[in-house]
Design a protein around this motif. Sequence first.
Motif, PDB file in Angstrom:
ATOM      1  N   SER A  65       0.792  -1.285   0.162  1.00 37.65           N
ATOM      2  CA  SER A  65       0.004  -0.076  -0.090  1.00 37.65           C
ATOM      3  C   SER A  65       0.895   1.143  -0.206  1.00 37.65           C
ATOM      4  O   SER A  65       1.899   1.059   0.052  1.00 37.65           O
ATOM      5  CB  SER A  65      -1.017   0.036   1.182  1.00 37.65           C
ATOM      6  N   ALA A  66       0.208   2.495  -0.330  1.00 39.26           N
ATOM      7  CA  ALA A  66       0.762   3.778  -0.075  1.00 39.26           C
ATOM      8  C   ALA A  66      -0.060   4.764   0.460  1.00 39.26           C
ATOM      9  O   ALA A  66      -1.323   4.548   0.515  1.00 39.26           O
ATOM     10  CB  ALA A  66       1.171   4.365  -1.530  1.00 39.26           C
ATOM     11  N   SER A  67       0.679   5.810   1.001  1.00 38.81           N
ATOM     12  CA  SER A  67      -0.247   6.857   1.644  1.00 38.81           C
ATOM     13  C   SER A  67       0.254   8.022   1.530  1.00 38.81           C
ATOM     14  O   SER A  67       1.592   7.919   1.797  1.00 38.81           O
ATOM     15  CB  SER A  67      -0.708   6.628   3.189  1.00 38.81           C
ATOM     16  N   SER A  68      -0.410   8.981   1.528  1.00 43.02           N
ATOM     17  CA  SER A  68       0.102  10.439   1.626  1.00 43.02           C
ATOM     18  C   SER A  68      -0.810  11.434   2.027  1.00 43.02           C
ATOM     19  O   SER A  68      -2.135  11.171   1.996  1.00 43.02           O
ATOM     20  CB  SER A  68       0.455  10.819   0.253  1.00 43.02           C
ATOM     21  N   GLU A  69      -0.506  12.528   2.824  1.00 44.51           N
ATOM     22  CA  GLU A  69      -1.291  13.364   3.445  1.00 44.51           C
ATOM     23  C   GLU A  69      -2.039  14.405   2.567  1.00 44.51           C
ATOM     24  O   GLU A  69      -2.995  15.054   2.761  1.00 44.51           O
ATOM     25  CB  GLU A  69      -0.676  14.061   4.696  1.00 44.51           C
ATOM     26  N   HIS A  91      -6.862  -0.985 -10.353  1.00 41.66           N
ATOM     27  CA  HIS A  91      -6.496  -0.549  -8.932  1.00 41.66           C
ATOM     28  C   HIS A  91      -5.699  -1.972  -8.767  1.00 41.66           C
ATOM     29  O   HIS A  91      -6.066  -3.359  -8.916  1.00 41.66           O
ATOM     30  CB  HIS A  91      -7.519  -0.679  -7.941  1.00 41.66           C
ATOM     31  N   GLN A  92      -4.528  -2.203  -8.099  1.00 43.04           N
ATOM     32  CA  GLN A  92      -3.559  -3.208  -7.764  1.00 43.04           C
ATOM     33  C   GLN A  92      -3.656  -3.314  -6.244  1.00 43.04           C
ATOM     34  O   GLN A  92      -3.418  -2.630  -5.547  1.00 43.04           O
ATOM     35  CB  GLN A  92      -2.132  -2.980  -8.162  1.00 43.04           C
ATOM     36  N   MET A  93      -4.059  -4.496  -5.577  1.00 41.05           N
ATOM     37  CA  MET A  93      -3.998  -4.958  -4.316  1.00 41.05           C
ATOM     38  C   MET A  93      -2.414  -5.011  -3.674  1.00 41.05           C
ATOM     39  O   MET A  93      -2.609  -4.580  -2.689  1.00 41.05           O
ATOM     40  CB  MET A  93      -4.942  -6.081  -4.246  1.00 41.05           C
ATOM     41  N   SER A  94      -1.537  -5.211  -4.478  1.00 37.06           N
ATOM     42  CA  SER A  94      -0.281  -5.307  -4.202  1.00 37.06           C
ATOM     43  C   SER A  94       0.808  -5.590  -5.706  1.00 37.06           C
ATOM     44  O   SER A  94      -0.076  -5.814  -6.507  1.00 37.06           O
ATOM     45  CB  SER A  94       0.240  -6.414  -3.279  1.00 37.06           C
ATOM     46  N   VAL A  95       1.784  -5.209  -5.302  1.00 36.96           N
ATOM     47  CA  VAL A  95       2.781  -5.084  -6.406  1.00 36.96           C
ATOM     48  C   VAL A  95       3.653  -5.920  -6.121  1.00 36.96           C
ATOM     49  O   VAL A  95       4.832  -5.911  -5.323  1.00 36.96           O
ATOM     50  CB  VAL A  95       3.299  -3.933  -7.061  1.00 36.96           C
ATOM     51  N   PRO A  96       4.212  -7.183  -6.772  1.00 39.08           N
ATOM     52  CA  PRO A  96       5.154  -8.074  -6.446  1.00 39.08           C
ATOM     53  C   PRO A  96       6.674  -7.452  -6.874  1.00 39.08           C
ATOM     54  O   PRO A  96       6.637  -6.779  -7.792  1.00 39.08           O
ATOM     55  CB  PRO A  96       5.086  -9.423  -7.296  1.00 39.08           C
ATOM     56  N   ILE A  97       7.465  -7.458  -6.004  1.00 38.57           N
ATOM     57  CA  ILE A  97       8.922  -7.045  -6.306  1.00 38.57           C
ATOM     58  C   ILE A  97       9.641  -8.020  -6.114  1.00 38.57           C
ATOM     59  O   ILE A  97      10.351  -8.637  -5.129  1.00 38.57           O
ATOM     60  CB  ILE A  97       9.295  -6.030  -4.967  1.00 38.57           C
ATOM     61  N   PRO A  98      10.163  -8.704  -7.286  1.00 38.15           N
ATOM     62  CA  PRO A  98      10.801 -10.091  -7.551  1.00 38.15           C
ATOM     63  C   PRO A  98      12.249  -9.860  -6.731  1.00 38.15           C
ATOM     64  O   PRO A  98      12.906  -8.683  -7.193  1.00 38.15           O
ATOM     65  CB  PRO A  98      10.965 -10.636  -8.880  1.00 38.15           C
ATOM     66  N   SER A 128       5.281  14.112   0.782  1.00 33.22           N
ATOM     67  CA  SER A 128       5.595  12.819   1.393  1.00 33.22           C
ATOM     68  C   SER A 128       4.832  11.684   0.942  1.00 33.22           C
ATOM     69  O   SER A 128       3.673  11.878   0.792  1.00 33.22           O
ATOM     70  CB  SER A 128       5.546  13.021   2.915  1.00 33.22           C
ATOM     71  N   LEU A 129       5.592  10.598   0.769  1.00 31.22           N
ATOM     72  CA  LEU A 129       4.794   9.350   0.235  1.00 31.22           C
ATOM     73  C   LEU A 129       5.134   8.347   1.291  1.00 31.22           C
ATOM     74  O   LEU A 129       6.585   8.059   1.333  1.00 31.22           O
ATOM     75  CB  LEU A 129       5.037   9.053  -1.037  1.00 31.22           C
ATOM     76  N   VAL A 130       4.357   7.516   2.020  1.00 34.25           N
ATOM     77  CA  VAL A 130       4.732   6.376   2.807  1.00 34.25           C
ATOM     78  C   VAL A 130       4.389   4.949   2.054  1.00 34.25           C
ATOM     79  O   VAL A 130       3.037   4.730   1.608  1.00 34.25           O
ATOM     80  CB  VAL A 130       4.268   6.255   4.075  1.00 34.25           C
ATOM     81  N   LEU A 131       5.484   4.307   1.528  1.00 34.77           N
ATOM     82  CA  LEU A 131       5.215   2.979   1.025  1.00 34.77           C
ATOM     83  C   LEU A 131       5.417   1.742   1.856  1.00 34.77           C
ATOM     84  O   LEU A 131       6.256   1.994   2.767  1.00 34.77           O
ATOM     85  CB  LEU A 131       6.177   2.759  -0.109  1.00 34.77           C
ATOM     86  N   LYS A 132       4.409   1.083   2.150  1.00 34.33           N
ATOM     87  CA  LYS A 132       4.563  -0.220   3.048  1.00 34.33           C
ATOM     88  C   LYS A 132       4.558  -1.505   2.136  1.00 34.33           C
ATOM     89  O   LYS A 132       3.941  -1.963   1.469  1.00 34.33           O
ATOM     90  CB  LYS A 132       3.174  -0.242   3.795  1.00 34.33           C
ATOM     91  N   PHE A 133       5.735  -2.253   2.454  1.00 33.91           N
ATOM     92  CA  PHE A 133       6.250  -3.568   1.854  1.00 33.91           C
ATOM     93  C   PHE A 133       5.921  -4.663   2.625  1.00 33.91           C
ATOM     94  O   PHE A 133       6.073  -4.435   4.190  1.00 33.91           O
ATOM     95  CB  PHE A 133       7.646  -3.297   1.463  1.00 33.91           C
TER      96      PHE A 133
END
Length: 148
Positions: A65-69, A91-98, A128-133
């Motif tokens: 996911s991602a979030s930004s104020e 919309h993508q629920m998640s994106v694989p990062i091989p 600012s952008l917060v990415l959650k892996f």
Amino acid sequence: MMKSGLLIILSAVLVLVTAACSSTGSSNDMVTLQDAWARPGIAGGNSAVYFVVDNPGSREDSLQSASSEVAEATELHMTEISSDDTMSMHHQMSVPIPGGEEVVFEPGGLHVMLINLERDLNEGETISLVLKFKNAGEMRLEVPVRME
């Protein structure tokens, strides 16, 4: 007797330190983010953020996911062009990062969609952008706003 006790303690510390280092992995295995930028946008409208995710390790990760104020909603999206040249976003629920690969978020492909902007995003400012892996956890990214 004291020397042998000290030797046992030092050996135990060395075993613990070695185990801790091997379980956390090398810093070379960490997911990194680079070349981030966001499109300018107006309050109430949408914008998009682009960047490159590099996963040099062998273990697959995934962007959850991602979030930004600056936006009411922040979503992972994929732009696709159909056989009749119609463009659509999904919309993508998640994106694989091989493991051992880079995943590029770019115009016309994967991107982070900023939906219903809370304010104008002007060229030259930073958001600012917060990415959650899944494995790497949360990563904060300072993103310059610029034209393509």
